[in-house]
Design a protein around this motif. Structure first.
Motif: not given
Length: 59
Positions: A1-23
Motif C-alpha cells: 500500500m505504501l508503494a502505491i501511495t508513493l508512486m501516485m504522489l510521484l505521478i502527481l508531482v511530475v504532472s504538476a511540473a508538466v502543467v506548470l511548464y506548459v502554462a
C-alpha cells in the motif's frame, strides 16, 4: 500500500511540473511565485536535444 501511495504522489508531482511548464515557461512567461523554478525548467529543456521545424524526419 505504501508503494502505491508513493508512486501516485510521484505521478502527481511530475504532472504538476508538466502543467506548470506548459502554462508559463513554454510561453516565455515567468512563474508568479517562484521564478527560479521557471528558469531551472527552461535551462533543463534547452539542454535537451530536440527536432527543429526545419529538419526533415523522413529518412
Amino acid at each position: 500500500m505504501l508503494a502505491i501511495t508513493l508512486m501516485m504522489l510521484l505521478i502527481l508531482v511530475v504532472s504538476a511540473a508538466v502543467v506548470l511548464y506548459v502554462a508559463y515557461p513554454h510561453r516565455g512567461e515567468d512563474l508568479p511565485v517562484v521564478p527560479q523554478l521557471g528558469d531551472a525548467m527552461r535551462k533543463g529543456v534547452d539542454s535537451l536535444p530536440t527536432i527543429g521545424d526545419h529538419e526533415d524526419i523522413r529518412a
